[in-house]
Design a protein around this motif. Structure first.
Motif, PDB file in Angstrom:
ATOM      1  N   ALA B  44       0.827  -1.209   0.000  1.00 50.98           N
ATOM      2  CA  ALA B  44       0.000   0.000   0.000  1.00 50.98           C
ATOM      3  C   ALA B  44       0.861   1.258   0.000  1.00 50.98           C
ATOM      4  CB  ALA B  44      -0.929  -0.013   1.218  1.00 50.98           C
ATOM      5  N   VAL B  45       1.984   1.206   0.715  1.00 50.35           N
ATOM      6  CA  VAL B  45       2.876   2.376   0.756  1.00 50.35           C
ATOM      7  C   VAL B  45       3.448   2.636  -0.634  1.00 50.35           C
ATOM      8  CG1 VAL B  45       5.047   3.256   1.700  1.00 50.35           C
ATOM      9  CG2 VAL B  45       3.435   2.079   3.202  1.00 50.35           C
ATOM     10  N   VAL B  46       3.906   1.589  -1.292  1.00 47.51           N
ATOM     11  CA  VAL B  46       4.487   1.753  -2.630  1.00 47.51           C
ATOM     12  C   VAL B  46       3.439   2.325  -3.584  1.00 47.51           C
ATOM     13  CG1 VAL B  46       5.480   0.524  -4.612  1.00 47.51           C
ATOM     14  CG2 VAL B  46       6.160  -0.120  -2.292  1.00 47.51           C
ATOM     15  N   ALA B  47       2.211   1.781  -3.522  1.00 42.61           N
ATOM     16  CA  ALA B  47       1.154   2.231  -4.443  1.00 42.61           C
ATOM     17  C   ALA B  47       0.866   3.719  -4.249  1.00 42.61           C
ATOM     18  CB  ALA B  47      -0.106   1.405  -4.218  1.00 42.61           C
ATOM     19  N   ALA B 506       8.620   1.658   6.183  1.00 46.50           N
ATOM     20  CA  ALA B 506       9.717   2.598   5.908  1.00 46.50           C
ATOM     21  C   ALA B 506      10.545   2.090   4.724  1.00 46.50           C
ATOM     22  CB  ALA B 506      10.593   2.756   7.152  1.00 46.50           C
ATOM     23  N   LEU B 507      10.788   0.784   4.687  1.00 45.61           N
ATOM     24  CA  LEU B 507      11.541   0.229   3.556  1.00 45.61           C
ATOM     25  C   LEU B 507      10.750   0.391   2.260  1.00 45.61           C
ATOM     26  CD1 LEU B 507      12.972  -3.086   5.101  1.00 45.61           C
ATOM     27  CD2 LEU B 507      14.297  -1.091   4.359  1.00 45.61           C
ATOM     28  N   ALA B 508       9.420   0.178   2.340  1.00 46.80           N
ATOM     29  CA  ALA B 508       8.582   0.316   1.142  1.00 46.80           C
ATOM     30  C   ALA B 508       8.599   1.768   0.655  1.00 46.80           C
ATOM     31  CB  ALA B 508       7.155  -0.122   1.459  1.00 46.80           C
ATOM     32  N   ASP B 509       8.585   2.702   1.607  1.00 45.42           N
ATOM     33  CA  ASP B 509       8.642   4.121   1.257  1.00 45.42           C
ATOM     34  C   ASP B 509       9.953   4.412   0.524  1.00 45.42           C
ATOM     35  OD1 ASP B 509       7.283   6.804   1.862  1.00 45.42           O
ATOM     36  OD2 ASP B 509       9.347   7.181   2.525  1.00 45.42           O
ATOM     37  N   ARG B 510      11.019   3.853   1.047  1.00 45.46           N
ATOM     38  CA  ARG B 510      12.341   4.072   0.449  1.00 45.46           C
ATOM     39  C   ARG B 510      12.400   3.451  -0.951  1.00 45.46           C
ATOM     40  NH1 ARG B 510      17.056   1.161   0.429  1.00 45.46           N
ATOM     41  NH2 ARG B 510      18.991   2.379   0.462  1.00 45.46           N
ATOM     42  N   ILE B 511      11.823   2.251  -1.072  1.00 43.34           N
ATOM     43  CA  ILE B 511      11.819   1.576  -2.381  1.00 43.34           C
ATOM     44  C   ILE B 511      11.019   2.410  -3.391  1.00 43.34           C
ATOM     45  CG2 ILE B 511      10.874  -0.453  -3.604  1.00 43.34           C
ATOM     46  CD1 ILE B 511      11.667  -2.085  -1.056  1.00 43.34           C
ATOM     47  N   ALA B 512       9.858   2.925  -2.953  1.00 41.15           N
ATOM     48  CA  ALA B 512       9.009   3.707  -3.860  1.00 41.15           C
ATOM     49  C   ALA B 512       9.729   4.977  -4.312  1.00 41.15           C
ATOM     50  CB  ALA B 512       7.703   4.059  -3.156  1.00 41.15           C
ATOM     51  N   LEU B 513      10.361   5.672  -3.376  1.00 39.53           N
ATOM     52  CA  LEU B 513      11.043   6.922  -3.756  1.00 39.53           C
ATOM     53  C   LEU B 513      12.223   6.626  -4.686  1.00 39.53           C
ATOM     54  CD1 LEU B 513      10.957   9.239  -0.607  1.00 39.53           C
ATOM     55  CD2 LEU B 513       9.173   8.602  -2.204  1.00 39.53           C
TER      56      LEU B 513
END
Ligand SMILES: Cc1cc2nc3c(=O)[nH]c(=O)nc-3n(C[C@H](O)[C@H](O)[C@H](O)COP(=O)(O)OP(=O)(O)OC[C@H]3O[C@@H](n4cnc5c(N)ncnc54)[C@H](O)[C@@H]3O)c2cc1C
Ligand code: SF4
Lengths: 184, 519
Positions: B44-47, B506-513
């Motif tokens: 959901a964070v990545v999306a 937090a990791l998903a946020d980093r991956i998305a950015l």
């Protein structure tokens, strides 16, 4: 596993099937209509329900009175095929366990109440891990079903409120004060 | 860059725009730029983050959206609706350990206790030692902050702690242990203790009511009741996925679905993602797919008090102690549906009924163990997407958990308990004084004396800059494929020490950015 183990397992399986075939008869008529469980399974569940939750105890309602059999039938209906199969196997296994582990060679549902308690105690405290796990699985199913009954829930003052703090102590004024005063 | 919205700005119906089973007619074929599989804390964070940055995102979820009025408090019904295998999923090995994964829009965040904890910096040193990662806490802090700000993460307020949580606090203080209110992703919590069966108050900011609606507002398309079965690839590039529409609750497959995408992000959870990879015959050369499964096995002990403490009142898990974290132990208050907890009470027949009557005098406390010496693996079962999970609990970790049990017992006595229920085979079912509790320390425990729960699971597609030591690199990209990313707890290189959700986000946020910067 070695071939000898497989052979032994196969033989054990055959013996188990023979026992099951021999014991097919002797279960009472079905308690539920429109049920998924057949009359044998219903009788087995009823026996476990009343062994765990006998009538006339600290919580007056017995397992069958609380609708454990019906709950479990609904539960099975909603379960995925594999879970359904595993639960049915668990029930059949525990029904036949007294043949191997006592207290006497009989189906669980045919034992006296005292013998049933002894059988469950022995399964639950067994040194064999698999037996303990099967006991815990059964107890989880039975407890879930028993506590789903509103009268039982009230008896143990089990309250679930989305906003419990706004209720203050009113919750308890509404509930019977039948909590056990005895300490364990 | 888009300014992050706070949760207060969300719409009234959080699931508005989510496509559901009833919307589908026949087969589905869609295309997008970024396809995300799984709507839990990782996906959901990545999306959301990619949709807000202008990317054409599709989010796929096998479960359905569950409105707050649909949550059932009864344990059995709730587990059958929200959990895989109706909550009866277990691993096999030297112990049978129940491990729960959700199947619902929002994944584990819908059924978890909303605990948000940042792992301390030394956790990342351990990761470095295991797989050579260079990630640091300092580098992740901005991502933690972004997630915490968006979700309104804050300490549990005293007004909703209730007596069960307060007893734990007092117990820790009495024996000189540190103790602190747990930080959670909730707003307006009423302390109903129902986090496990879904928050009827809508207070818990699970991803279905936080990140997913934000993703939709930013243009993402969200499809529920879609089971991804294969990731399609040509050489080193993935081209999309293939799967089925599945009926809610029964999971009976219906129409076929194909989604074409430039980038695929798998966030199906650490049990499902390796199964999808294995079924797709991807990363077959990589020996770490599905391997090195790690759990935080947890054991609960019941404290029994002389007077009623109304344990159902209060935040599900309101306090914890991090004092022994570096040794691999974390202590928490616990709560779950009463029928699930009651299973822990001893006895059969009238004696069991008698114990059930003491239910309003009980408080469960638990210890979770980093279990750095134990591991397992996940593999695809033939003919199904469900995982075969194996796990071996090492004796060194059993010894550590035994130490944890002894500390738990001290907390219980410190909290004023008149008896404790250790729940361990070979120990007395009820211990009635502190002196007798010495048996917990002296008795030699073996793995199969306990039945721990293992709801924190990770590492099955672990991260490493070295392709011989992990499945994904530090940007979350699979070593073997140019455009396949993973963003669930499977990418942890080792234990998170603390509860894993916030780190996963937090990791998903980093991956998305990172992905956005590269696209
Ligand atoms: C009872 C319980 C309490 C917990 N409490 C906490 C807590 O308080 N704090 C904390 O930090 N952690 C807690 N955890 C752990 C935490 O919830 C998980 O670590 C977290 O949810 C993992 O996030 P994830 O995105 O990796 O996977 P998940 O949350 O499992 O999400 C994966 C999603 O992918 C979907 N999916 C799977 N396969 C497919 C497929 N083939 N096709 C389409 N979709 C698919 C799933 O349905 C699911 O929605 C708890 C876990 C449990 C079970
Ligand atoms: S304790 Fe109750 S009100 Fe608070 S977040 Fe959990 S379920 Fe919601």
């Amino acid at each position: 596993m070695s071939p000898v183990c497989w052979l032994l397992l196969g033989l054990l399986g055959l013996v188990a099937i023979a026992i099951v075939v021999r014991l097919r008869s002797g279960y009472g008529p079905p308690q539920l209509t429109d049920a998924l469980m057949n009359h044998r399974e219903q009788a087995i569940v009823a026996a476990f329900a009343n062994a765990f939750f006998p009538p006339g105890g600290p919580i007056p309602m017995s397992g069958t009175e609380a609708g454990v059999t019906g709950y479990l039938d609904d539960y099975l209906k909603r379960s995925a095929p594999l879970q359904r199969l595993l639960i049915r196997l668990l029930l059949r296994y525990l029904e036949l366990e007294p043949f191997v582990f006592g207290p006497r060679a009989s189906r669980f549902s045919k034992l006296s109440h005292a013998e049933q308690l002894a059988s469950l105690e022995s399964t639950g405290t067994s040194s064999i891990y698999f037996r303990r796990v099967s006991f815990i699985s059964l107890r989880a199913l039975m407890t879930m079903a028993y506590l789903a009954n509103e009268e039982v829930a009230r008896a143990i003052r089990m309250t679930q409120s989305a906003d419990p703090f706004s209720l203050g102590d009113r919750v308890f004024e509404q509930l019977p004060t039948n909590r056990s005063k005895e300490h364990p | 860059m888009t300014t992050p919205l706070t949760m207060l700005e969300t719409t009234a119906d959080p699931h508005l725009g989510v496509r559901a089973f009833a919307d589908y007619r026949g087969d589905i074929h869609e295309r997008c730029e970024v396809l995300v599989v799984g709507s839990g804390p990782g996906g959901a964070v990545v999306a959301k983050e990619l949709a807000e940055r202008g990317h054409d995102v599709i989010l796929l979820e096998e479960g359905t959206a569950m409105g707050r009025r649909e949550f059932k408090q009864e344990g059995g019904a709730a587990m059958q609706r929200l959990l895989r295998d109706g909550g009866s999923r277990v691993s096999r090995g030297n112990i049978v350990t129940p491990t729960m994964q959700a199947i619902v829009l929002g994944g584990g965040s819908v059924i978890n206790s909303a605990i948000c904890a940042r792992p301390p910096s030394w956790i990342f040193d351990k990761w470095n030692l295991r797989t050579g990662t260079s990630l640091t806490r300092r580098e992740l802090d901005p991502h933690f902050e972004r997630v915490e700000t968006f979700l309104g993460v804050a300490p549990t307020p005293a007004e909703v702690q209730g007596e069960r949580n307060e007893r734990f606090r007092r117990g820790c203080e009495a024996i000189g242990m540190s103790v602190e209110p747990i930080w959670r992703n909730v707003q307006g919590c009423k302390g109903s203790g129902e986090c496990f069966t879904g928050c009827r108050n809508g207070a818990k900011k699970s991803t279905d009511v936080s990140y997913v609606p934000a993703a939709i507002r930013a243009g993402a398309r969200v499809f529920t009741s879609i089971r991804v079965e294969r990731v399609l690839a040509l050489g080193r590039r993935v081209t999309g996925i293939r799967g089925r529409v599945v009926e809610p609750v029964t999971n009976i497959p219906h129409g076929r679905v194909t989604f074409d995408a430039d980038i695929v992000v798998l966030a199906a959870g650490c049990m499902a993602t390796p199964v999808i990879l294995q079924k797709s015959e991807l990363c077959t050369e990589n020996r770490w797919v599905g391997k090195d499964l790690r759990f935080h096995p947890g054991l609960a002990m019941m404290a029994m008090y002389e007077e009623p403490i109304d344990p159902w009142k209060g935040a599900t898990q309101g306090y914890h102690s991090l004092q022994y974290l570096e040794e691999g132990l974390k202590f928490e208050v616990l709560w779950s549906p009463p029928s699930v907890l009651a299973t822990r009470l001893p006895g059969v027949g009238h004696s069991y009924q008698k114990h059930l009557l003491s239910y309003d005098r009980l408080a469960p406390f638990d210890v979770i163990c980093a279990a750095d010496n134990s591991s397992g693996e996940v593999s695809a079962r033939p003919g199904t997407m469900s995982p075969d999970i194996r796990y071996h609990l090492d004796q060194a970790d059993v010894d550590l958990m035994q130490k944890g049990l002894k500390i738990l017992s001290d907390i219980c006595w410190g909290s004023g308990a008149e008896a404790i229920l250790p729940g361990i085979h070979g120990l007395p079912e009820i211990i009635q004084c502190k002196e007798d509790a010495e048996v917990i320390r002296k008795h030699r425990l073996e793995a199969n004396a306990m039945l721990p729960a293992s709801n924190h699971a990770f590492c099955t597609t672990r991260m490493s800059p070295n392709e011989r030591l992990g499945v994904v690199d530090e940007s979350g990209r699979c070593h073997d494929l140019d455009n396949l990313y993973i963003a669930d707890t499977g990418i942890f290189a080792a234990s998170s020490g603390v509860n894993p959700m916030l780190l996963c986000m937090a990791l998903a946020d980093r991956i998305a950015l990172g992905l956005h910067a590269r696209l």
